[in-house]
Structures are given as C-alpha cells and as structure tokens.
Design a protein around this motif. Structure first.
Motif, PDB file in Angstrom:
ATOM      1  N   UNK A  48      37.524  51.312  68.434  1.00 28.20           N
ATOM      2  CA  UNK A  48      37.346  50.233  67.463  1.00 28.20           C
ATOM      3  C   UNK A  48      37.565  50.729  66.033  1.00 28.20           C
ATOM      4  N   UNK A  49      37.055  51.923  65.728  1.00 30.47           N
ATOM      5  CA  UNK A  49      37.189  52.503  64.395  1.00 30.47           C
ATOM      6  C   UNK A  49      37.716  53.921  64.563  1.00 30.47           C
ATOM      7  N   UNK A  50      38.752  54.255  63.787  1.00 31.00           N
ATOM      8  CA  UNK A  50      39.333  55.589  63.858  1.00 31.00           C
ATOM      9  C   UNK A  50      39.164  56.301  62.521  1.00 31.00           C
ATOM     10  N   UNK A  51      38.525  57.456  62.566  1.00 31.85           N
ATOM     11  CA  UNK A  51      38.386  58.252  61.355  1.00 31.85           C
ATOM     12  C   UNK A  51      39.678  58.982  61.022  1.00 31.85           C
ATOM     13  N   UNK A  52      40.514  59.232  62.043  1.00 33.82           N
ATOM     14  CA  UNK A  52      41.803  59.875  61.820  1.00 33.82           C
ATOM     15  C   UNK A  52      42.914  59.046  62.444  1.00 33.82           C
ATOM     16  N   UNK A  53      44.105  59.235  61.930  1.00 28.85           N
ATOM     17  CA  UNK A  53      45.314  58.572  62.402  1.00 28.85           C
ATOM     18  C   UNK A  53      46.342  59.664  62.641  1.00 28.85           C
ATOM     19  N   UNK A  54      47.205  59.469  63.630  1.00 28.16           N
ATOM     20  CA  UNK A  54      48.249  60.451  63.906  1.00 28.16           C
ATOM     21  C   UNK A  54      49.488  60.139  63.069  1.00 28.16           C
ATOM     22  N   UNK A  55      50.060  61.185  62.478  1.00 29.65           N
ATOM     23  CA  UNK A  55      51.317  61.069  61.746  1.00 29.65           C
ATOM     24  C   UNK A  55      52.359  61.889  62.484  1.00 29.65           C
ATOM     25  N   UNK A  56      53.443  61.224  62.927  1.00 27.56           N
ATOM     26  CA  UNK A  56      54.535  61.882  63.645  1.00 27.56           C
ATOM     27  C   UNK A  56      55.756  61.990  62.741  1.00 27.56           C
ATOM     28  N   UNK A  69      43.583  61.404  57.492  1.00 25.00           N
ATOM     29  CA  UNK A  69      42.404  60.565  57.294  1.00 25.00           C
ATOM     30  C   UNK A  69      42.701  59.486  56.255  1.00 25.00           C
ATOM     31  N   UNK A  70      42.575  58.210  56.652  1.00 27.08           N
ATOM     32  CA  UNK A  70      42.794  57.130  55.687  1.00 27.08           C
ATOM     33  C   UNK A  70      41.716  57.158  54.599  1.00 27.08           C
ATOM     34  N   UNK A  71      42.139  56.907  53.371  1.00 28.08           N
ATOM     35  CA  UNK A  71      41.223  56.872  52.236  1.00 28.08           C
ATOM     36  C   UNK A  71      41.043  55.433  51.772  1.00 28.08           C
ATOM     37  N   UNK A  72      40.002  55.189  51.001  1.00 33.74           N
ATOM     38  CA  UNK A  72      39.692  53.832  50.553  1.00 33.74           C
ATOM     39  C   UNK A  72      40.757  53.257  49.620  1.00 33.74           C
ATOM     40  N   UNK A  73      41.563  54.106  48.990  1.00 34.90           N
ATOM     41  CA  UNK A  73      42.599  53.604  48.083  1.00 34.90           C
ATOM     42  C   UNK A  73      43.921  53.325  48.805  1.00 34.90           C
ATOM     43  N   UNK A  74      43.926  53.425  50.155  1.00 39.83           N
ATOM     44  CA  UNK A  74      45.126  53.136  50.928  1.00 39.83           C
ATOM     45  C   UNK A  74      46.010  54.343  51.192  1.00 39.83           C
ATOM     46  N   UNK A  75      45.654  55.510  50.654  1.00 41.84           N
ATOM     47  CA  UNK A  75      46.425  56.725  50.901  1.00 41.84           C
ATOM     48  C   UNK A  75      45.840  57.462  52.101  1.00 41.84           C
ATOM     49  N   UNK A  76      46.483  58.571  52.477  1.00 41.06           N
ATOM     50  CA  UNK A  76      46.024  59.391  53.594  1.00 41.06           C
ATOM     51  C   UNK A  76      45.792  60.811  53.118  1.00 41.06           C
TER      52      UNK A  76
END
Length: 138
Positions: A48-56, A69-76
């Motif tokens: 439901x909630x992911x603290x990390x996202x995969x970048x390929x 890791x997604x940040x609150x300002x929309x960056x990673x």
C-alpha cells in the motif's frame, strides 16, 4: 472430451504469453513502484505504501537498478548502491541477470508496458510494478 478442453485451455495460456523484444526494454527505463507480490502458492502480498521505488536504466542489454526514496518535494533521493543488470534474450524470453559485490540472481520479465511491469524470480514469486504517481506538498 475433457482432454481436449484441457489442451485448449493450456494452448490459450501459452498463447497469451507476451514476447518481449529489445525495443520493449526501453519501456523499463525509469521509476517503478511495487504494487504486489504473488507467491507460487497463490497468496499475495499487497504494498500500500512504499518507502522506496526502483529506478531502472537499461541500454545495449546492460544497466542497473537502484532503490530510491521519494521526497516531499517530488524529487527522489538516491545513494551510490546499485545492482548491475545484464540482459539475456532467448526466443521472446528476457532474463535480468543481477549482480552486486555480495550476490547474483535472476528475474524473468513476464510482461511490460508503459504503465505495468511484472518480474518473476527463481522462487517463482511474481513482482507487479506500476509507474509511481508524482506527489508534492509545494
């Protein structure tokens, strides 16, 4: 009659498999968020909630995967850790051969589109990914 029915169902299932081409590999580049994992026994684990996202990033059958890791300002937020990928292609089957200084493993691409990615590992666990929705609190 029952055997014919079973044979038809088996052919339909085999016929529905997506052949992955080298052109399809470009669809994998970018950010992917795991939705769920399907275990061989049929059980599913929903994320439901992911603290990390995969970048390929794949180019010329080589590349890498990083956890970001997604940040609150929309960056990673990224670190220097990554998993090397070498792509193996055989008759429509595409296998990612991963390696780090600590381990080696494989995942097979089951399907890929602009919005969905399904990978299957050696333990027959299928990982279903989707493109993450950007968010910001700006």
């Amino acid at each position: 009659m029952r055997n014919i029915f079973i044979a038809i169902i088996a052919l339909l299932l085999v016929g529905c498999k997506q052949d992955i081409t080298e052109k399809d590999l470009a669809k994998i580049n970018g950010y992917w968020e795991i939705e769920k994992a399907e275990l061989p026994d049929g059980n599913k684990k929903e994320y439901k909630v992911n603290e990390t996202i995969d970048f390929f990033q794949i180019k010329d059958k080589k590349g890498f995967r990083k956890k970001v890791m997604p940040q609150l300002d929309g960056t990673y937020l990224m670190n220097d850790l990554s998993e090397k990928i070498e792509v193996e292609m055989n008759d429509g089957n595409v296998v990612f051969n991963y390696s780090t200084p600590y381990a080696k493993w494989k995942e097979t691409i089951v399907s890929v589109s602009e919005e969905k990615l399904v990978l299957k590992n050696d333990q027959d666990i299928e990982y279903h990914y989707k493109k993450p929705k950007p968010f910001s609190v700006k």
